[in-house]
Design a protein around this motif. Structure first.
Motif, PDB file in Angstrom:
ATOM      1  N   LEU A 137      18.822  -1.340 -16.487  1.00  0.00           N
ATOM      2  CA  LEU A 137      17.641  -0.759 -16.225  1.00  0.00           C
ATOM      3  C   LEU A 137      17.832   0.835 -16.817  1.00  0.00           C
ATOM      4  O   LEU A 137      18.525   1.372 -15.363  1.00  0.00           O
ATOM      5  N   CYS A 138      16.905   1.430 -17.558  1.00  0.00           N
ATOM      6  CA  CYS A 138      17.249   2.529 -17.754  1.00  0.00           C
ATOM      7  C   CYS A 138      16.777   3.098 -16.030  1.00  0.00           C
ATOM      8  O   CYS A 138      14.948   3.290 -16.401  1.00  0.00           O
ATOM      9  N   LEU A 139      17.241   4.270 -15.728  1.00  0.00           N
ATOM     10  CA  LEU A 139      16.159   5.040 -14.582  1.00  0.00           C
ATOM     11  C   LEU A 139      15.319   5.765 -15.262  1.00  0.00           C
ATOM     12  O   LEU A 139      14.184   6.492 -14.363  1.00  0.00           O
ATOM     13  N   ALA A 140      15.113   6.248 -16.283  1.00  0.00           N
ATOM     14  CA  ALA A 140      14.752   7.547 -16.769  1.00  0.00           C
ATOM     15  C   ALA A 140      13.207   6.910 -18.071  1.00  0.00           C
ATOM     16  O   ALA A 140      12.634   7.327 -18.050  1.00  0.00           O
ATOM     17  N   CYS A 141      14.137   6.051 -18.557  1.00  0.00           N
ATOM     18  CA  CYS A 141      13.035   5.625 -19.557  1.00  0.00           C
ATOM     19  C   CYS A 141      12.323   4.099 -19.329  1.00  0.00           C
ATOM     20  O   CYS A 141      11.866   3.341 -20.246  1.00  0.00           O
ATOM     21  N   GLY A 142      13.348   3.430 -18.312  1.00  0.00           N
ATOM     22  CA  GLY A 142      12.594   2.242 -17.989  1.00  0.00           C
ATOM     23  C   GLY A 142      13.021   0.529 -19.067  1.00  0.00           C
ATOM     24  O   GLY A 142      13.087   0.554 -19.013  1.00  0.00           O
ATOM     25  N   TYR A 153      21.660   5.043 -17.190  1.00  0.00           N
ATOM     26  CA  TYR A 153      21.070   5.843 -18.350  1.00  0.00           C
ATOM     27  C   TYR A 153      21.274   5.202 -19.239  1.00  0.00           C
ATOM     28  O   TYR A 153      22.583   4.988 -19.369  1.00  0.00           O
ATOM     29  N   CYS A 154      20.588   4.921 -20.014  1.00  0.00           N
ATOM     30  CA  CYS A 154      20.643   4.467 -21.603  1.00  0.00           C
ATOM     31  C   CYS A 154      20.921   5.186 -22.325  1.00  0.00           C
ATOM     32  O   CYS A 154      20.695   6.468 -21.770  1.00  0.00           O
ATOM     33  N   PRO A 155      21.727   4.961 -23.345  1.00  0.00           N
ATOM     34  CA  PRO A 155      22.334   6.097 -24.106  1.00  0.00           C
ATOM     35  C   PRO A 155      21.756   6.723 -24.767  1.00  0.00           C
ATOM     36  O   PRO A 155      22.192   7.999 -24.637  1.00  0.00           O
ATOM     37  N   THR A 156      20.039   7.272 -25.292  1.00  0.00           N
ATOM     38  CA  THR A 156      19.436   8.116 -25.643  1.00  0.00           C
ATOM     39  C   THR A 156      19.089   8.618 -24.217  1.00  0.00           C
ATOM     40  O   THR A 156      19.065  10.337 -24.464  1.00  0.00           O
ATOM     41  N   CYS A 157      18.388   8.771 -23.410  1.00  0.00           N
ATOM     42  CA  CYS A 157      18.013   9.521 -22.123  1.00  0.00           C
ATOM     43  C   CYS A 157      19.473   9.813 -21.742  1.00  0.00           C
ATOM     44  O   CYS A 157      19.481  11.028 -21.327  1.00  0.00           O
ATOM     45  N   THR A 158      20.644   9.248 -21.961  1.00  0.00           N
ATOM     46  CA  THR A 158      22.128   9.810 -21.605  1.00  0.00           C
ATOM     47  C   THR A 158      22.211  11.299 -22.616  1.00  0.00           C
ATOM     48  O   THR A 158      22.437  12.278 -21.796  1.00  0.00           O
TER      49      THR A 158
HETATM   50 ZN   LIG Z   1      16.446   5.174 -20.844  1.00  0.00          ZN
END
Ligand SMILES: [Zn+2]
Ligand SMILES: [Mn+2]
Ligand SMILES: [Mn+2]
Ligand SMILES: [Zn+2]
Lengths: 143, 143
Positions: free
Chosen positions: B96-101, B135-140
């Motif tokens: 679960l990405c803490l930034a974008c969900g 964090y997912c790769p994009t948000c990272t």
């Molecule tokens: Zn994300």
DNA sequence: ATAATTATGATAATGATTATCATTATATAG
DNA sequence: CTATATAATGATAATCATTATCATAATTAT
């Protein structure tokens, strides 16, 4: 977690250690290893401070969880439970008995392999949560 | 999961395949890989069957989950999400990405070791659930 | 002591889920 | 086929954990 450490953490964030917060903290300290719901904390806290309100209990539990003095997790699916965070037990996991509801703990962390695989894929993993569902030894015997 | 299999499962339990249940099933089939809340299913199902009610959606999702046609899990903490169960993906886990969900999936099952350790202790483990937070790769990359 | 900040308790509001119940659809027996 | 039993549905009320609101109280800073 030692009381001094908790005190320091509160101080750092300029939170006041009020009577209500002391009561909630005492309840959690006296229930090391147990996983209490907000309402259970309320009942216990009222033995110390009969007029403490449920809103304050929620607020205090949230604050303590955000300071990582407590861990917050959900087992039944409709209700959060809080437990005292003990340093050596960080990242322990849970076994929930489907028969009696007992929550037991599993230590050890076999997930680093998976986490580093995810790191390679570009994720940045902060935390993880692992729950087992099944039957505890007592309930297994009874079957 | 093939539609015939689902049909068979419903039949076994003498459940009727009503228009409402077809609509919910279609929504889930057209959203393979996604994790939908009951309300999201409702909106989609109403495009097919404008008068379907939320209670029926809940009832249908529960039934399908009990037949293991769907998996039910909780990510945000206040709301269940349902996804189509695909045989080959049984026991996949979530990031679960803490930034974008965003919810992504992890396959592989490194937990047998832990489970057999628990078996030795007298537990009978039926299932487990593993979630990663980070964090997912994009948000990272954006950080 | 006064003013500003923080905390509290009562209670209302929220939001997801479940229960209730009258009505409708489907299946089964004769 | 018709009557009857069974299952399913939709509207809506109820539930229950959690959060928001707000007036009041306690603590801290000036
Ligand atoms: Zn994300
Ligand atoms: Mn624990
Ligand atoms: Mn999934
Ligand atoms: Zn048990």
């Amino acid at each position: 977690m030692v009381v001094d450490v908790i005190n320091a953490k509160l101080h750092e964030n300029s939170y006041r250690l009020t009577g209500q917060r002391k009561a909630v903290l005492n309840v959690m300290l006296e229930n090391k290893g147990r996983h209490l719901s907000a309402e259970e904390v309320l009942w216990e806290a009222r033995k110390i401070l009969p007029n403490i309100g449920i809103a304050t209990v929620y607020r205090t539990l949230e604050k303590l969880a955000s300071l990582e003095v407590l861990y917050k997790s959900m087992f039944e699916g409709n209700k959060y439970r809080y437990e005292l965070a003990e340093n050596e037990k960080h990242h322990h996991h849970h076994v929930l008995c489907l028969a009696c509801g007992q929550i037991s703990e599993v230590s050890g962390d076999l997930l680093h392999e998976l986490e580093s695989k995810l790191d390679d894929q570009g994720y940045k993993i902060i935390d993880h949560e692992l729950k087992f569902y099944g039957y505890c030894p007592t309930c297994t015997r009874k079957q």
